[in-house]
Scaffold this motif. Structure first.
Motif, PDB file in Angstrom:
ATOM      1  N   ILE A  69       0.840  -1.205   0.000  1.00 42.70           N
ATOM      2  CA  ILE A  69       0.000   0.000   0.000  1.00 42.70           C
ATOM      3  C   ILE A  69       0.873   1.252   0.000  1.00 42.70           C
ATOM      4  N   ILE A  73       1.237   4.104  -3.089  1.00 39.07           N
ATOM      5  CA  ILE A  73       1.017   5.554  -2.926  1.00 39.07           C
ATOM      6  C   ILE A  73       2.236   6.336  -3.405  1.00 39.07           C
ATOM      7  N   GLY A  78       0.659   9.474  -5.206  1.00 37.95           N
ATOM      8  CA  GLY A  78      -0.643   9.702  -4.575  1.00 37.95           C
ATOM      9  C   GLY A  78      -1.835   9.555  -5.504  1.00 37.95           C
ATOM     10  N   ALA A  79      -1.606   9.091  -6.726  1.00 37.72           N
ATOM     11  CA  ALA A  79      -2.723   8.971  -7.678  1.00 37.72           C
ATOM     12  C   ALA A  79      -3.436   7.620  -7.594  1.00 37.72           C
ATOM     13  N   VAL A  80      -2.895   6.701  -6.832  1.00 38.65           N
ATOM     14  CA  VAL A  80      -3.520   5.362  -6.774  1.00 38.65           C
ATOM     15  C   VAL A  80      -4.970   5.483  -6.284  1.00 38.65           C
ATOM     16  N   ALA A  82      -8.580   4.399  -4.643  1.00 38.02           N
ATOM     17  CA  ALA A  82      -8.979   3.622  -3.459  1.00 38.02           C
ATOM     18  C   ALA A  82      -9.351   2.194  -3.851  1.00 38.02           C
ATOM     19  N   ASP A  83      -9.944   2.021  -5.018  1.00 32.41           N
ATOM     20  CA  ASP A  83     -10.294   0.662  -5.478  1.00 32.41           C
ATOM     21  C   ASP A  83      -9.061  -0.229  -5.559  1.00 32.41           C
ATOM     22  N   VAL A  85      -6.231   0.257  -3.870  1.00 31.45           N
ATOM     23  CA  VAL A  85      -5.764   0.009  -2.505  1.00 31.45           C
ATOM     24  C   VAL A  85      -6.583  -1.136  -1.891  1.00 31.45           C
ATOM     25  N   HIS A  86      -7.877  -1.099  -2.162  1.00 30.46           N
ATOM     26  CA  HIS A  86      -8.744  -2.157  -1.646  1.00 30.46           C
ATOM     27  C   HIS A  86      -8.355  -3.510  -2.223  1.00 30.46           C
TER      28      HIS A  86
END
Lengths: 233, 233
Positions: A69, A73, A78-80, A82-83, A85-86
């Motif tokens: 994770i 990032i 920082g463009a990753v 949330a989907d 990351v999930h």
């Protein structure tokens, strides 16, 4: 030469497959990050974050998941999403749930050794995960002890031997990592047998031990272990 | 009544502060999520995710950190920024590094008990983190053993007692959680003393044990422990 009374068995990639699951998830991770920026050296960056995080989070899947994770990032500035990351969190869960696949010959070898030797599985990583894998492996009733340690260094091997009332001279450790299973055991006066795995984490390869300079044995396959030990006694 | 030979000491919130750090981070987490959507019940949702993840990730800071990340993604419908996810990972690291603050009277009490009893710290959570906290606490040399378990249930208490060669009748467990430190010990025939903490995780409060129905003792403060034990012998 003192007789061996106790065999320490590394677990991940000695008794069952493990690294292959990390490699599989790392492949998916690289593909995921490459969609944001194909130019970055993803593997190198991940390894650097993992190594830095080992000190704070330790070994194992949860630590690896948090490192992925963090790397995601950083490498995407920082463009990753949330989907994604999930997705990484779900990979972590998948790894925790992965069925245990014993390596060929392990069960028969353990069965052949248990009458003559005290057998102790010595493994590092997530306590819950390692215990679950031992339970699932079907080996729990065949060994005399299971020790999950936070680090495989000289002092933790000393503690384990003390706990099982064994002199280092009577102890041999068997595992796929020279760094974790061999060198610290030699350091405390024990013996060690290295059984290289098909795939080994880069971190474990960072050492300068060789059979010639350090005096340990190497086997291609765990099934050769009983014969080697019988030659020693 | 059999004489007590061995005292099991819970660690987090019995020997040192722990929950207060979780509460502090949870406060920050709630503030962070409220910026996306102030209408959601953040605490309830986080607890539900944590409970679901306990089975797969176990107890401790890394599991809690992964649960916060998952909750953040769900409660913001995927709108949470990578910067905020990174902030959560950093909170996890901060918690792993938090200095250990012994609760008042702990050191003197342990010192007073150690000549007469075998003392074993029995704690659940991250192996690395718990070991680090024991080392930092300065209590390691004052106790006879430290057992980090993945779950505090009857079978893990049985294993610990076996390991230390103690009958359940000679054992008393002391801790702040009725669910984890008291009821499973009573189940295996041991005794237990509950010392409520200032702040207790909601999960640990989910039980129906009372001193009257289950037959355990309660103390306000660990400093009262030696006197209670001396009354028993």
């Amino acid at each position: 030469m003192t007789t061996i009374s106790t065999i320490g068995l590394d677990a991940d990639d000695t008794l069952w497959e493990s690294e292959v699951h990390f490699v599989d998830v790392e492949d998916r991770f690289r593909a995921l990050i490459a969609r944001y920026d194909p130019s970055r050296d993803i593997q190198e960056h991940l390894l650097a974050v993992e190594q830095r995080n080992l000190e704070v989070f330790g070994y194992g899947v949860k630590s690896f998941t948090l490192s992925m994770i963090e790397t995601a990032i950083q490498l995407t500035d920082g463009a990753v999403h949330a989907d994604d990351v999930h997705r990484i969190v779900e990979w972590g869960k998948e790894m925790m749930h992965h069925p245990v696949a014993l390596l060929p010959g392990v069960r028969d070898t353990v069965d052949a050794l248990r009458d003559e030797y005290q057998l102790v599985i010595i493994t590092k990583g997530d306590l819950l995960h390692q215990e679950a894998k031992v339970a699932q492996s079907g080996l729990a009733d065949l060994v005399d002890g299971v020790e999950v340690v936070s680090e495989k260094d000289a002092s933790s091997y000393r503690r384990v031997l003390q706990r099982h009332d064994v002199d280092a001279q009577q102890f041999v450790m068997v595992g796929n990592s020279v760094r974790s299973d061999v060198l610290p055991v030699l350091e405390i006066g024990g013996r060690a047998i290295h059984i290289p795995a098909g795939s080994t984490w880069q971190y474990e390869l960072d050492h300068h031990g060789t059979p010639e300079t350090h005096g340990y044995e190497t086997l291609d396959n765990i099934t050769e272990l009983p014969r080697m030990l019988s030659q020693w006694s």
